[in-house]
Motif scaffolding. Structure first.
Motif, PDB file in Angstrom:
ATOM      1  N   SER A 155      74.938  17.482   1.650  1.00 37.14           N
ATOM      2  CA  SER A 155      74.358  17.994   0.326  1.00 37.14           C
ATOM      3  C   SER A 155      73.018  17.000   0.840  1.00 37.14           C
ATOM      4  O   SER A 155      73.497  15.568   1.713  1.00 37.14           O
ATOM      5  CB  SER A 155      74.387  17.942  -0.798  1.00 37.14           C
ATOM      6  N   CYS A 169      62.614  22.543  -1.618  1.00 35.23           N
ATOM      7  CA  CYS A 169      63.519  22.497  -2.735  1.00 35.23           C
ATOM      8  C   CYS A 169      64.920  21.911  -2.724  1.00 35.23           C
ATOM      9  O   CYS A 169      66.150  22.299  -1.124  1.00 35.23           O
ATOM     10  CB  CYS A 169      64.550  23.701  -3.784  1.00 35.23           C
ATOM     11  N   SER A 171      68.366  21.169  -3.254  1.00 33.15           N
ATOM     12  CA  SER A 171      69.687  22.425  -3.219  1.00 33.15           C
ATOM     13  C   SER A 171      69.914  23.280  -2.266  1.00 33.15           C
ATOM     14  O   SER A 171      70.985  23.967  -1.834  1.00 33.15           O
ATOM     15  CB  SER A 171      70.060  22.900  -4.915  1.00 33.15           C
ATOM     16  N   LYS A 172      68.400  23.775  -1.181  1.00 31.90           N
ATOM     17  CA  LYS A 172      68.716  24.328   0.238  1.00 31.90           C
ATOM     18  C   LYS A 172      68.500  23.956   0.682  1.00 31.90           C
ATOM     19  O   LYS A 172      68.241  24.151   1.831  1.00 31.90           O
ATOM     20  CB  LYS A 172      67.570  25.208  -0.283  1.00 31.90           C
TER      21      LYS A 172
END
Ligand code: FES
Length: 470
Positions: A155, A169, A171-172
């Motif tokens: 992550s 983004c 999270s992407k």
């Protein structure tokens, strides 16, 4: 089978059935082990021969750049391949960088003991996180160029000057993952999310290795050499024993070469099973059992015991197996009484597609790996590892750094190699530059393969074609 033999040593044209079933007239491997004091386990006491045709095989597959590029896309990006041993990354945060052709991957030990695999390329401007293969550690994966960082689970952790990346983004922006599998103390990856599980890919290898605790071994020797040939050229030198009489004539006193057993178990698993302590069928003056024993003793650094004798009713194989069980049991501090004569002294060699060779025996406990280097179809990295049983007590030794042997340097200069063993590998790899150059010089553009002794090479090429045509 009897063929009339012409002057050049080739039999008269045979029927299709004769071609498919032709074998060296010397005793077969199964006939040899049938005379052992302790017989082999069922997994060794059977054969899986295959006749896969006799068509010539084109040689451009060893140097053609477009075929090489296709192999990267359809084999290296889609196959399970061994990255490292579990012992290379024992603790959370430990990582290992693995390179094949121009591809690069990173496996990282997680807090819960599992392992994740990532592509070793930054999502900012693609710089490799780790610049070269090998062991590393840390609490993050950090790019050395502008300092973007990821947590060890992939992550996104931090982006310097994040005000300039409002379009991103977080999270992407997790690192792209590759599949990770575990077997026999090895960590494997498969860059493709599709295709068989590692267990299915390796079948029936785990079933065969139920007898051999390959997970409970440590790396005692790790040697790497760059070879001036294609990755397939290099490993095919280790898939047949037909070359022994010409390339390793010194081995004919004590090794059954023309009567090696070749097995085809699945698309990904083949086997070579060769007897030690017997005369080569090519030997003009066969040795006595006592002389055979002497050659085995001289070939073993741990067994220079001149008092060993072959008694009435025994064979050199019986005596050497009994002796090695004792010597190796003491060296490895373990009971080897359950092992058959064959498991102690013979060469049992499994090939695992696309590039791994594994020997379960204890007298030659090796693993080989063959990988293309960079974007050049004419360069291969060949590695030899010795996997010895873990000591029953005390600390398990850490894996050593690979020792690099230069092309002109003898393997005998590497730690863990004696002169005789180094010489055999020198003989093997000395052929490869000439063969690679010969592929390009070939007038016919094809090679001819023996129907039995070189069936593993034909099988290997046929499986490659399956991948390339998929
Ligand atoms: Fe990795 Fe810029 S290329 S942080």
């Amino acid at each position: 089978m009897s063929h009339a033999v012409l002057e050049h040593g080739l039999p008269r044209p045979a029927s299709a059935e004769e071609i498919a079933s032709a074998r060296c007239p010397a005793p077969s491997m199964q006939e040899i082990v049938a005379g052992d004091t302790v017989p082999p386990p069922p997994v060794l006491a059977h054969e899986e021969p295959a006749y896969l045709g006799s068509e010539p095989v084109k040689v451009d597959r060893y140097f053609d750049q477009s075929i090489f590029e296709a192999e990267i896309e359809k084999i290296w990006k889609k196959s399970w391949q061994w990255v490292c041993r579990e012992d290379h990354i024992p603790e959370p945060g430990d990582n290992y960088t693995y390179e094949v052709a121009h591809l690069s991957y990173l496996v990282v030990r997680q807090e819960d003991g599992s392992v994740k695999g990532f592509v070793n390329s930054c999502l900012h401007r693609a710089t490799k996180f780790k610049r070269s293969e090998g062991i590393g550690m840390g609490d993050q994966i950090r790019c050395p160029y502008h300092g973007w960082s990821w947590n060890n689970d992939g992550s996104l952790k931090a982006v310097p000057c994040s005000w300039d990346f409002g379009h991103i983004c977080p999270s992407k922006m997790a690192l792209p993952e590759v599949r990770v599998g575990h077997w026999g103390g090895f960590i494997f990856i498969n860059p493709s999310p599709e295709g068989p599980s590692l267990e299915d890919f390796l079948s029936p290898l785990p079933e065969h290795f139920a007898h051999w605790d390959i997970a409970n071994r440590y790396v005692s020797v790790h040697v790497a050499k760059e070879l001036p040939c294609n990755w397939k050229t290099a490993q095919e030198a280790f898939l047949e024993s037909y070359h022994v009489m010409e390339t390793h004539p010194q081995l004919m006193k004590g090794v059954g070469d023309a009567n090696v057993q070749y097995d085809i178990h699945s698309d990904h698993i083949t086997r070579f099973y060769a007897a030690s302590g017997v005369n080569s069928p090519h030997l003009a003056n066969p040795l006595s059992e006592q002389e055979l024993l002497a050659t085995m003793i001289l070939g073993d650094q741990n067994s220079r015991d001149d008092s060993l004798t072959v008694k009435e009713g025994e064979t050199a194989r019986n005596v050497m197996a009994r002796h090695l069980r004792k010597v190796m049991g003491e060296a490895y501090q373990c009971d080897l009484s359950h092992l058959s004569d064959s498991e102690v002294i013979d060469t049992i060699e499994y090939h695992i597609f696309p590039n791994m060779v594994l020997f379960p025996g204890l007298s030659l406990p090796m693993a080989y790996r063959f990988r293309p280097i960079g974007s050049d179809p004419n360069r291969t990295l060949f590695e030899i590892l010795f996997l010895r049983p873990n000591p029953s007590e005390g600390r398990i030794p850490e894996p050593p750094e690979p020792y690099r042997v230069a092309e002109k340097e003898s393997y005998s200069s590497a730690p863990g190699f004696d002169a005789a063993m180094g010489y055999v590998y020198d003989q093997d790899t000395d052929n490869l530059r000439a063969q690679q150059e010969g592929f390009r010089a070939s007038a016919t553009g094809v090679q001819q393969l023996g129907n039995y002794q070189e069936v593993r090479i034909r099988h290997f090429q046929q499986v490659i074609d399956k991948y390339l045509n998929a």
